[in-house]
Write an enzyme that holds these catalytic residues in place. Structure first.
Site, PDB file in Angstrom:
ATOM      1  N   ASP A 129       8.697   6.594 -22.278  1.00  0.00           N
ATOM      2  CA  ASP A 129       7.586   7.521 -22.053  1.00  0.00           C
ATOM      3  C   ASP A 129       7.760   8.377 -20.796  1.00  0.00           C
ATOM      4  O   ASP A 129       6.870   9.143 -20.441  1.00  0.00           O
ATOM      5  CB  ASP A 129       6.236   6.780 -22.028  1.00  0.00           C
ATOM      6  N   ASP A 184      10.166   2.381 -17.554  1.00  0.00           N
ATOM      7  CA  ASP A 184       8.970   2.912 -18.222  1.00  0.00           C
ATOM      8  C   ASP A 184       8.259   3.846 -17.228  1.00  0.00           C
ATOM      9  O   ASP A 184       8.338   3.643 -16.024  1.00  0.00           O
ATOM     10  CB  ASP A 184       8.050   1.749 -18.603  1.00  0.00           C
ATOM     11  N   HIS A 206       2.440  -4.694 -18.485  1.00  0.00           N
ATOM     12  CA  HIS A 206       1.148  -4.588 -17.775  1.00  0.00           C
ATOM     13  C   HIS A 206       0.323  -5.878 -17.843  1.00  0.00           C
ATOM     14  O   HIS A 206      -0.693  -6.002 -17.162  1.00  0.00           O
ATOM     15  CB  HIS A 206       0.282  -3.463 -18.361  1.00  0.00           C
ATOM     16  N   HIS A 241       5.243   4.114 -16.537  1.00  0.00           N
ATOM     17  CA  HIS A 241       4.142   3.451 -15.825  1.00  0.00           C
ATOM     18  C   HIS A 241       4.672   2.304 -14.972  1.00  0.00           C
ATOM     19  O   HIS A 241       5.630   1.626 -15.365  1.00  0.00           O
ATOM     20  CB  HIS A 241       3.123   2.902 -16.835  1.00  0.00           C
TER      21      HIS A 241
HETATM   22 ZN    ZN Z   1       4.507   3.161 -20.228  1.00  0.00          ZN
END
Ligand code: ZN
Length: 344
Positions: free
Chosen positions: A251, A164, A127, A166
């Site tokens: 996740d 992931d 990120h 996200h």
């Molecule tokens: Zn994540």
């Protein structure tokens, strides 16, 4: 040196970056390492020597001002860069060592002293933006490794696959309009960080080099199998990378406390092995996993162990949590749209 070796990057400094009570804390990596010790895998892999990246190396993807700001902020005992991302006095050293180790592990696999590898590092990176931290991430470990791989090692084409839960917004931003880097991300959508729509496909010379696969909550093993067979693997086969780098976040598991995709450890194991098989077919098995998220400690330790088994060519895997009973939503529409947009 034995050339059929799986390398890992790990340094005790990664455990010093810690904030009790924060989901991205040192226990995550402690659990992974103790799991690998218990099941005998740690003695099967070769740990590379780690080092801190130079400011100029980190500045391949970040502004120098930001890198220096992080360093100074940590020297003054740290705090919160943004509502999600903390730093303490060790955090710059940990983050710079994460970058240095990512670069060196990648170079070792490219020159062939290691077959493949797993960078067991913290803080995570996917990120982080050029001039600011975001979502627990300080520096873009995988993006920096990809940029260096494609410009300084004699190879040119690098694929990044991000599983992931996200969207890897930071990686997507840091690689920029680079036609030599393919970025494929599966992620829950709409969800944090808000980016990753199917229409973000890259701009300029890199048009089509970003493959975003947004998935609604509840998609699990069945949906991911279709996504990999119809989109991820065909995209890799068309691009023909010289190496595959994977942002490995665990996740997207059904029991993760932060998100709502429904993968099981069995599904994660299948995904890792598909990517490893694909690397064997396309780029002589050159593949490296980089730790990103994953906040259920049991899932994290079993998930990483299964991926390392895959890298070592060990067939067995563990899934102590089993599969959820939920029906999966259909993803036919998004798959058809992706096939059309990316001409697969
Ligand atoms: Zn994540």
């Amino acid at each position: 040196m034995n050339t059929s070796t799986t390398g890992i990057a790990f340094d005790p400094i990664f455990l010093k970056h810690n904030q009790a009570g924060h989901p991205e804390n040192a226990k995550r990596l402690e659990f992974i390492i103790s799991g690998l010790k218990e099941n005998g895998l740690l003695s099967e892999v070769k740990r590379i020597e780690s080092r801190q990246a130079e400011i100029d190396e980190i500045a391949i993807c970040h502004t120098k001002e930001y890198v220096e700001y992080v360093k100074e902020y940590c020297e003054k005992e740290g705090g919160y860069f943004d509502p999600d991302t903390y730093a303490i006095k060790y955090s710059y050293f940990a983050a710079a060592t994460a970058v240095g180790s990512s670069i060196d592990l990648t170079k070792s696999v490219i020159i062939g002293t290691l077959n493949n590898g797993f960078a067991l590092l913290r803080p995570p990176g996917h990120h982080a933006l050029a001039n600011r931290s975001m979502g627990f991430c300080l520096f873009g470990n995988i993006a920096i490794a990809a940029k260096i791989a494609s410009t300084q090692t004699g190879i040119s084409k690098v694929a990044i696959v991000d599983f992931d839960v996200h969207h890897g917004n930071g990686t997507q931003a840091l690689i920029g309009d680079d036609p030599n880097i393919l970025f494929i991300s599966t992620h829950q959508y709409p969800f944090y960080p808000g980016t990753g729509s199917i229409r973000e496909t890259g701009t300029g010379a890199a048009e089509g080099k970003i493959v975003n696969i947004p998935l609604q909550a509840g998609v699990g093993d069945k949906g991911f199998k279709v996504v990999y067979e119809k989109v991820v693997i065909p995209s890799l086969e068309i691009f023909k990378p010289d190496i595959i780098l994977v942002s490995a976040g665990y996740d997207a598991h059904w029991d993760d406390p932060l998100a709502n995709l429904n993968l099981s450890l069995t599904g994660y194991n299948w995904i890792s092995r598909e990517l490893i098989k694909s690397s064997e077919k396309i780029c002589s098995g050159k593949i490296i996993f980089f730790l990103e998220g994953g906040y259920n400690l049991k899932v994290l330790s079993s998930g990483v162990a299964n991926t390392i088994r895959g890298l070592l060519g060990i067939e067995s895997f563990e899934d102590p949590l089993g599969k959820p009973n939920d029906e999966e939503p259909t993803i036919e529409k998004v798959i058809n749209e992706l096939i059309k947009i990316h001409r697969l």
